[in-house]
Design a protein around this motif. Structure first.
Motif, PDB file in Angstrom:
ATOM      1  N   UNK A 170      -8.522 -11.042   4.431  1.00 42.12           N
ATOM      2  CA  UNK A 170      -7.503 -11.947   3.895  1.00 42.12           C
ATOM      3  C   UNK A 170      -8.063 -13.289   3.437  1.00 42.12           C
ATOM      4  N   UNK A 171      -9.344 -13.535   3.685  1.00 40.59           N
ATOM      5  CA  UNK A 171      -9.909 -14.864   3.421  1.00 40.59           C
ATOM      6  C   UNK A 171      -9.725 -15.267   1.958  1.00 40.59           C
ATOM      7  N   UNK A 172     -10.085 -14.420   1.021  1.00 39.92           N
ATOM      8  CA  UNK A 172      -9.997 -14.795  -0.393  1.00 39.92           C
ATOM      9  C   UNK A 172      -8.545 -14.999  -0.816  1.00 39.92           C
ATOM     10  N   UNK A 173      -7.652 -14.193  -0.290  1.00 39.23           N
ATOM     11  CA  UNK A 173      -6.228 -14.359  -0.603  1.00 39.23           C
ATOM     12  C   UNK A 173      -5.722 -15.697  -0.096  1.00 39.23           C
ATOM     13  N   UNK A 174      -6.117 -16.068   1.115  1.00 45.80           N
ATOM     14  CA  UNK A 174      -5.693 -17.352   1.676  1.00 45.80           C
ATOM     15  C   UNK A 174      -6.338 -18.498   0.919  1.00 45.80           C
ATOM     16  N   UNK A 175      -7.619 -18.380   0.589  1.00 48.44           N
ATOM     17  CA  UNK A 175      -8.338 -19.458  -0.094  1.00 48.44           C
ATOM     18  C   UNK A 175      -7.718 -19.782  -1.441  1.00 48.44           C
ATOM     19  N   UNK A 176      -7.338 -18.768  -2.175  1.00 54.12           N
ATOM     20  CA  UNK A 176      -6.787 -18.981  -3.523  1.00 54.12           C
ATOM     21  C   UNK A 176      -5.286 -19.221  -3.521  1.00 54.12           C
ATOM     22  N   UNK A 177      -4.650 -18.980  -2.380  1.00 59.46           N
ATOM     23  CA  UNK A 177      -3.198 -19.157  -2.320  1.00 59.46           C
ATOM     24  C   UNK A 177      -2.423 -18.139  -3.111  1.00 59.46           C
ATOM     25  N   UNK A 178      -3.050 -17.025  -3.460  1.00 59.49           N
ATOM     26  CA  UNK A 178      -2.400 -16.041  -4.325  1.00 59.49           C
ATOM     27  C   UNK A 178      -1.251 -15.308  -3.643  1.00 59.49           C
ATOM     28  N   UNK A 179      -1.168 -15.412  -2.323  1.00 55.23           N
ATOM     29  CA  UNK A 179      -0.080 -14.726  -1.610  1.00 55.23           C
ATOM     30  C   UNK A 179       1.220 -15.522  -1.639  1.00 55.23           C
ATOM     31  N   UNK A 180       1.166 -16.771  -2.089  1.00 54.12           N
ATOM     32  CA  UNK A 180       2.366 -17.603  -2.160  1.00 54.12           C
ATOM     33  C   UNK A 180       3.050 -17.357  -3.495  1.00 54.12           C
ATOM     34  N   UNK A 181       4.288 -16.903  -3.443  1.00 50.67           N
ATOM     35  CA  UNK A 181       5.048 -16.575  -4.650  1.00 50.67           C
ATOM     36  C   UNK A 181       6.276 -17.485  -4.739  1.00 50.67           C
ATOM     37  N   UNK A 182       6.341 -18.258  -5.809  1.00 46.64           N
ATOM     38  CA  UNK A 182       7.489 -19.148  -6.032  1.00 46.64           C
ATOM     39  C   UNK A 182       7.753 -20.027  -4.802  1.00 46.64           C
ATOM     40  N   UNK A 183       6.674 -20.554  -4.220  1.00 42.22           N
ATOM     41  CA  UNK A 183       6.731 -21.460  -3.083  1.00 42.22           C
ATOM     42  C   UNK A 183       7.090 -20.760  -1.773  1.00 42.22           C
ATOM     43  N   UNK A 184       7.075 -19.436  -1.762  1.00 41.22           N
ATOM     44  CA  UNK A 184       7.357 -18.689  -0.540  1.00 41.22           C
ATOM     45  C   UNK A 184       6.114 -17.932  -0.094  1.00 41.22           C
ATOM     46  N   UNK A 185       5.839 -17.982   1.211  1.00 40.96           N
ATOM     47  CA  UNK A 185       4.706 -17.235   1.759  1.00 40.96           C
ATOM     48  C   UNK A 185       5.053 -15.753   1.847  1.00 40.96           C
TER      49      UNK A 185
END
Length: 335
Positions: A170-185
């Motif tokens: 999950x590190x790269x996903x967390x680093x880039x913030x790509x899991x946050x959609x429309x300000x929602x985690x």
């Protein structure tokens, strides 16, 4: 089935998470839960940083009611003290954790306090930002905590800092913030405290092995038993579904796009991109006495050096010293 579920529906926006976090709605029934005030990923995606407070310090009254509340909140101080755990495989329930002496602990379980379960099912063990026990020992505290709750002059045990290591998947996903959609985690972490009584002895009674020259009196087998297996996560009181939002620069940064915040400052990606200057001021005296001369402090020069060293570690790069007395300092001592 005995666990009570408390929901916080207003925690629903990453950009407003610090103001929405239920710090004022702490579930006092479970005093082992950390009193969290802020949570955010580190810039490199390696950790989820938690900033909590010692809630027992809020109860300093001397009447019977205040004393009873302080006793109930005693587990808050246990959270500052590490435990050692070892993973064991249970064929029916999966990974479980066992309290053990340092020598038997997993490498990442030598000095921990929380189990971190991520929404993909992976689990890690928390790490402290620094050793509160070692700091208390270095400050020559006879006891890190007192059973009666009179610990308020120890400022370093006011704020609880710990981190949950992010699984490598999950590190790269967390680093880039790509899991946050429309300000929602869309990915979350649970924080499960490992519940043991506070240790009221000297702060060096159970230091990790890398402080091997300071062997303490705490015997894990005697205190915890030889086969103390922790309850399953599902059966444990916990903070559940804590949103993992973007790293701070991606949420609050002033750059026109995310490229600067996402760029690594060096090939090893260990240094964050600096966009702001950190300014801190300190007034120091070589000596002073508290009101009524109850405490006298005469080691101001040592404390100043400690303050500078601490802030160098946190990223401060320049220091300006103004000496308006010269009574106890020279050009050489300031250097």
């Amino acid at each position: 089935e005995d666990l009570k579920v408390t929901s916080f529906p207003k925690v629903n926006s990453c950009s407003r998470l610090p103001e929405q976090w239920p710090a004022d709605e702490f579930p006092d029934d479970d005093s082992f839960l950390p009193w969290i005030h802020d949570v955010f990923p580190t810039h490199d995606g390696q950790f989820i940083q938690f900033v909590a407070q010692n809630k027992r310090r809020c109860k300093t009254g001397t009447d019977d009611v205040e004393k009873a509340i302080a006793k109930h909140m005693a587990p808050q101080v246990a959270l500052f003290q590490h435990v050692a755990v070892k993973r064991i495989l249970d064929e029916s329930t999966g990974t479980r954790y066992k309290l053990v002496p340092h020598e038997e602990a997993d490498d990442d379980g030598i000095a921990t306090r929380f189990i971190c379960r991520f929404s993909n099912g992976e689990e890690t063990l928390s790490v402290f930002n620094f050793s509160y026990e070692w700091a208390s020992y270095r400050k020559k505290m006879r006891q890190m905590f007192h059973e009666d709750g009179r610990d308020n002059k120890q400022i370093h045990t006011s704020q609880l800092l710990f981190k949950c290591p992010v699984p490598s998947s999950l590190v790269e996903t967390v680093r880039t913030g790509s899991s946050v959609k429309d300000d929602y985690a869309t990915i979350f972490v649970d924080v499960i405290p490992i519940r043991t009584p506070p240790r009221y002895g000297p702060p060096n009674e159970f230091l990790p092995p890398y402080y091997k020259e300071f062997r303490g009196s705490f015997d894990a087998a005697t205190e915890w038993g030889d086969n103390h297996i922790l309850p399953k996560v599902e059966d444990s009181g916990r903070w559940e579904n804590i949103p993992i939002c973007k790293p701070t620069l991606l949420t609050y940064g002033k750059q026109h796009d995310d490229s600067q915040a996402l760029a690594a400052a060096s090939p090893d990606k260990k240094q964050p991109v600096k966009q702001h200057r950190l300014v801190s001021c300190l007034w120091a005296s070589t000596g002073y006495a508290t009101r009524g001369n109850r405490f006298a402090i005469n080691d101001g020069q040592r404390r100043l050096l400690e303050w500078i060293t601490h802030h160098k570690h946190t990223g401060v790069e320049h220091f300006y010293l103004y000496d308006n007395s010269g009574a106890f300092s020279t050009e050489t001592s300031l250097q």
